[in-house]
Scaffold this motif. Structure first.
Motif, short mmCIF file in Angstrom:
data_model
loop_
_atom_site.label_atom_id
_atom_site.label_comp_id
_atom_site.label_asym_id
_atom_site.label_seq_id
_atom_site.Cartn_x
_atom_site.Cartn_y
_atom_site.Cartn_z
N TRP A 120 0.84 -1.20 0.00
CA TRP A 120 0.00 0.00 0.00
C TRP A 120 0.87 1.24 0.00
CZ3 TRP A 120 -4.81 -0.11 -1.42
CH2 TRP A 120 -5.55 -1.29 -1.22
N ALA A 121 0.46 2.21 -0.80
CA ALA A 121 1.22 3.44 -0.92
C ALA A 121 0.26 4.62 -1.03
CB ALA A 121 2.12 3.40 -2.16
N LEU A 122 0.74 5.77 -0.59
CA LEU A 122 -0.08 6.98 -0.68
C LEU A 122 0.41 7.80 -1.88
CD1 LEU A 122 -2.41 7.87 1.11
CD2 LEU A 122 -0.79 9.18 2.49
N ASP A 123 -0.47 7.99 -2.87
CA ASP A 123 -0.02 8.65 -4.09
C ASP A 123 -0.11 10.18 -3.98
OD1 ASP A 123 -2.63 9.45 -4.52
OD2 ASP A 123 -3.00 8.08 -6.19
N ASP A 124 0.19 10.86 -5.09
CA ASP A 124 0.26 12.33 -5.05
C ASP A 124 -1.11 12.98 -4.93
OD1 ASP A 124 -0.45 11.49 -7.53
OD2 ASP A 124 0.74 12.97 -8.62
N GLY A 125 -2.16 12.16 -5.02
CA GLY A 125 -3.49 12.68 -4.78
C GLY A 125 -4.00 12.27 -3.41
N ALA A 126 -3.06 11.80 -2.57
CA ALA A 126 -3.38 11.37 -1.21
C ALA A 126 -4.36 10.19 -1.20
CB ALA A 126 -3.92 12.53 -0.36
N GLN A 127 -4.31 9.39 -2.26
CA GLN A 127 -5.15 8.19 -2.33
C GLN A 127 -4.29 6.95 -2.04
OE1 GLN A 127 -8.58 8.44 -2.90
NE2 GLN A 127 -8.01 10.59 -2.63
N TRP A 128 -4.88 5.99 -1.37
CA TRP A 128 -4.18 4.73 -1.13
C TRP A 128 -4.23 3.88 -2.39
CZ3 TRP A 128 -0.92 3.98 2.67
CH2 TRP A 128 -1.08 4.70 3.86
N VAL A 129 -3.05 3.47 -2.84
CA VAL A 129 -2.97 2.65 -4.05
C VAL A 129 -2.00 1.50 -3.79
CG1 VAL A 129 -3.43 4.59 -5.61
CG2 VAL A 129 -1.07 4.06 -4.95
N GLN A 130 -2.07 0.50 -4.69
CA GLN A 130 -1.09 -0.58 -4.63
C GLN A 130 0.10 -0.20 -5.51
OE1 GLN A 130 -1.08 -3.88 -3.21
NE2 GLN A 130 -2.71 -3.10 -1.89
N ASP A 131 1.31 -0.33 -4.97
CA ASP A 131 2.49 -0.02 -5.77
C ASP A 131 3.55 -1.08 -5.51
OD1 ASP A 131 3.16 2.36 -7.55
OD2 ASP A 131 5.04 2.09 -6.46
N MET A 132 4.49 -1.16 -6.44
CA MET A 132 5.52 -2.20 -6.32
C MET A 132 6.22 -2.15 -4.96
SD MET A 132 8.89 -2.81 -8.66
CE MET A 132 7.91 -2.99 -10.15
N ALA A 133 6.31 -3.30 -4.33
CA ALA A 133 7.00 -3.36 -3.03
C ALA A 133 8.48 -3.07 -3.24
CB ALA A 133 6.81 -4.74 -2.41
N ARG A 134 9.02 -2.24 -2.36
CA ARG A 134 10.43 -1.86 -2.49
C ARG A 134 11.16 -2.02 -1.17
NH1 ARG A 134 7.45 1.59 -5.61
NH2 ARG A 134 8.19 2.21 -7.67
#
Length: 226
Positions: A191-205
């Motif tokens: 889970w990541a917080l994008d530039d629109g402050a929305q929770w999204v799935q992003d590549m695990a790092r």
DNA sequence: CTTTGATCATAC
DNA sequence: GTATGATCAAAG
């Protein structure tokens, strides 16, 4: 034959005694001492050298998010090196959280805590796992310069996360500390917080130390030519 | 030769 | 999925 599962070392001195006693031994020998099966190669056993050293030295943390020697506050890291003592791989540090809250501040970051005190065990050789040789151990804490370098890299990454600019998290960032994929495959997400402050799935790092950084540590501590 | 992106095993 | 242990293997 050695003890299958040695007790944790009492203190740092005892840990260093054990680590020093392993220097010059092959991993095959160490595995025999602790009745550990030896893989024919590391393609399907990438963590084997590190896990073998954990057993041999009495580490207890296992897969928990705490130092390998919790009572000593020491993290154990194996480090594959070339014949000249240069690291041949980067060093995984920890997962990189992709939300500002989880990242927190540098002062209480996972990266800083994990790297506060590290026992580096160089491993020589690139042949079969059993033939690789344990090198001279190095106990290390970051110098002021090293901490400043790590902090600068970490804060640059943290600011991108704070702005939700996830696409800017590229491996080429960071002189000492970099962010790279960390998962079972490219499909591994978190889970990541994008530039629109929305929770999204992003590549695990994860956070990794560059070979140049760990190489400089070994060169200094072991008086190797750089 | 070095770096980046991808991947493997395992515990919970 | 999140965490540990990392190295593999293709790309630059």
């Amino acid at each position: 034959m050695g003890t299958a599962f040695p007790a944790p070392p009492r203190d740092e001195a005892e840990l260093m005694m054990r680590a020093t006693a392993l220097a010059g031994r092959t991993l095959g020998y160490v595995a025999g001492q602790h009745v550990v099966a030896i893989p024919r190669d590391l393609r399907r056993a990438k963590g084997w050298p590190g896990q073998l050293l954990e057993i041999a030295l009495g580490a207890t943390a296992s897969s928990r998010p705490i130092p390998d020697f919790p009572h000593l506050g020491i993290e154990l890291k194996s480090l594959p090196v070339s014949a000249r003592g240069r690291p041949v791989e980067s060093t995984y540090v920890c997962t990189a959280p992709l939300s500002p809250d989880a990242l927190g501040r540098w002062e209480d970051s996972w990266v800083r805590h994990k790297l506060a005190r590290v026992l580096w065990i160089p491993l020589l050789g690139d042949g079969s796992p059993a033939e690789r040789v344990v090198g001279t151990p190095v106990i290390w804490s970051p110098t002021e310069e090293e901490e400043a370098l790590l902090r600068a890299d970490w804060e640059a990454i943290a600011s991108l996360v704070a702005m939700g600019e996830l696409w800017q998290l590229r491996s080429q960032r960071g002189k000492a500390l970099q962010v790279r994929p960390k998962g079972a495959s490219r499909e591994s997400t978190t889970w990541a917080l994008d530039d629109g402050a929305q929770w999204v799935q992003d590549m695990a790092r994860g956070f990794y130390l560059r070979p140049s950084f760990t190489g400089a540590i070994l060169a200094r501590e072991l008086l190797l030519p750089e």
